[in-house]
Design an enzyme around this catalytic site. Sequence first.
Site, PDB file in Angstrom:
ATOM      1  N   ARG A 123       0.862  -1.183   0.000  1.00  0.00           N
ATOM      2  CA  ARG A 123       0.000   0.000   0.000  1.00  0.00           C
ATOM      3  C   ARG A 123       0.898   1.233   0.000  1.00  0.00           C
ATOM      4  O   ARG A 123       1.908   1.274   0.723  1.00  0.00           O
ATOM      5  CB  ARG A 123      -0.879   0.044   1.259  1.00  0.00           C
ATOM      6  CG  ARG A 123      -2.051  -0.933   1.251  1.00  0.00           C
ATOM      7  CD  ARG A 123      -3.128  -0.532   0.227  1.00  0.00           C
ATOM      8  NE  ARG A 123      -4.274  -1.419   0.226  1.00  0.00           N
ATOM      9  CZ  ARG A 123      -4.428  -2.476  -0.579  1.00  0.00           C
ATOM     10  NH1 ARG A 123      -3.495  -2.799  -1.454  1.00  0.00           N
ATOM     11  NH2 ARG A 123      -5.527  -3.211  -0.519  1.00  0.00           N
ATOM     12  N   GLU A 157      -3.641   7.061  -5.154  1.00  0.00           N
ATOM     13  CA  GLU A 157      -3.984   6.456  -6.457  1.00  0.00           C
ATOM     14  C   GLU A 157      -5.279   7.038  -7.004  1.00  0.00           C
ATOM     15  O   GLU A 157      -6.201   7.288  -6.226  1.00  0.00           O
ATOM     16  CB  GLU A 157      -4.119   4.933  -6.267  1.00  0.00           C
ATOM     17  CG  GLU A 157      -2.794   4.303  -5.899  1.00  0.00           C
ATOM     18  CD  GLU A 157      -2.901   2.807  -5.575  1.00  0.00           C
ATOM     19  OE1 GLU A 157      -3.964   2.205  -5.822  1.00  0.00           O
ATOM     20  OE2 GLU A 157      -1.923   2.267  -5.065  1.00  0.00           O
ATOM     21  N   HIS A 161      -1.027  -0.330  -9.965  1.00  0.00           N
ATOM     22  CA  HIS A 161      -1.621  -1.256  -8.980  1.00  0.00           C
ATOM     23  C   HIS A 161      -2.153  -2.522  -9.672  1.00  0.00           C
ATOM     24  O   HIS A 161      -3.350  -2.786  -9.663  1.00  0.00           O
ATOM     25  CB  HIS A 161      -2.741  -0.549  -8.196  1.00  0.00           C
ATOM     26  CG  HIS A 161      -3.089  -1.250  -6.905  1.00  0.00           C
ATOM     27  ND1 HIS A 161      -3.482  -0.589  -5.778  1.00  0.00           N
ATOM     28  CD2 HIS A 161      -3.131  -2.568  -6.577  1.00  0.00           C
ATOM     29  CE1 HIS A 161      -3.739  -1.454  -4.805  1.00  0.00           C
ATOM     30  NE2 HIS A 161      -3.531  -2.672  -5.270  1.00  0.00           N
TER      31      HIS A 161
HETATM   32  C1  8YV Z   1      -6.666  -5.538  -5.752  1.00  0.00           C
HETATM   33  C2  8YV Z   1      -5.140  -5.463  -3.704  1.00  0.00           C
HETATM   34  O1  8YV Z   1      -6.249  -4.939  -6.937  1.00  0.00           O
HETATM   35  O2  8YV Z   1      -5.870  -7.474  -2.753  1.00  0.00           O
HETATM   36  C3  8YV Z   1      -5.494  -6.320  -2.561  1.00  0.00           C
HETATM   37  O3  8YV Z   1      -5.363  -5.855  -1.429  1.00  0.00           O
HETATM   38  O4  8YV Z   1      -4.606  -4.435  -3.549  1.00  0.00           O
HETATM   39  C4  8YV Z   1      -5.414  -5.935  -5.085  1.00  0.00           C
HETATM   40  O5  8YV Z   1      -5.280  -7.313  -5.196  1.00  0.00           O
HETATM   41  C5  8YV Z   1      -7.606  -4.583  -5.132  1.00  0.00           C
HETATM   42  O6  8YV Z   1      -8.070  -4.957  -3.893  1.00  0.00           O
HETATM   43  C6  8YV Z   1      -8.809  -4.413  -6.054  1.00  0.00           C
HETATM   44  O7  8YV Z   1      -9.376  -3.212  -5.805  1.00  0.00           O
END
Ligand code: 8YV
Length: 318
Positions: free
Chosen positions: A233, A262, A280
């Site tokens: 993150r 983002e 991402h």
């Molecule tokens: C996804 C992510 O792109 O799983 C997560 O925490 O950051 C990613 O796998 C995201 O959650 C989709 O919005």
Amino acid sequence: MPQGVLQVGRLMPSLTQKLRDDYAAYLLPTDPAERAEFLTSHGSEIRVAVTSGGVGVNADLMAALPNLGAVVNFGVGYDTTDVGAAAARGIGVSNTPDVLTDCVADTAVGLMIDTLRQFPASDRYVRAGRWPVDGIYPLTRQVSNTRVGIIGMGRIGGAIAKRLSAFDCTISYHNRHQVDGSPYTYVGSPVELAAAADVLIIAATGGASTEKLVNREVLDALGADGYLVNIARGSVVDEDALVSALVDGRLAGAGLDVFAHEPNVPEPLLSMDNVVLQPHVGSGTVQTRAAMEELTLRNLDSFLESGQLVTPVPLPAS
Ligand code: 8YV
């Protein structure tokens, strides 16, 4: 026939369509006035919110959904959902662990190789016709045998370590607690970890507990020959400190799949060949996203049928 399902934020088109067609789910309006009107007329019908790390469900929204029993999160990271407020209200939260571990670990290793070897920049060099004109591409940094420090030794951190062991990298890690039976060296603080590493990889969860954990002190400990890779993150890094370190040449390079705000990326990074930028895409393959969607729907079905989630996250004691 509505089953009390609410979609909060954008999700994959196929998941959005299933929620609408098979569950007659509502979509929470983004316009503040429409949203307020929706919550007044339908708030008490909602039993489950389906969301993702991009938006999540905060305490205010939970308060406007008095019969909410579960937040089903598409993705492993659920830092945008207020788990403290969920625990206090007896709301369960689920995520999608395990199914994306391999893809995210692949991304970390790919990003590390791309960053140290500058493959994206050397690709641009060829496409721009510079090879015949300017000659050999400048030499870059070897990947095998590097000292790698990993912040966060959960499932994804472990999968990254396993892959990099095949590159004969020396692996150390920092984590909330030492991992029992881990073959890797535990280091007590991010600064000490960075000081002893050539590459620092962030694989920790987001949220308040890790906010700006990688700050200027950590980046300075990593030093002018060090590289940062972040697939976790953007909030885990002090992004302003990272940009200044790169601008000043106090860091050798960075591979970033995630950012603090983002989809906005700090402008100075856009022209740096020693920085690799990704939008991402850590888990972004057809196979993994399908598995995430399937697990999201299993959690939803299970909650609607039995009130139990398949992969609940631990909630703080309330
Ligand atoms: C996804 C992510 O792109 O799983 C997560 O925490 O950051 C990613 O796998 C995201 O959650 C989709 O919005």
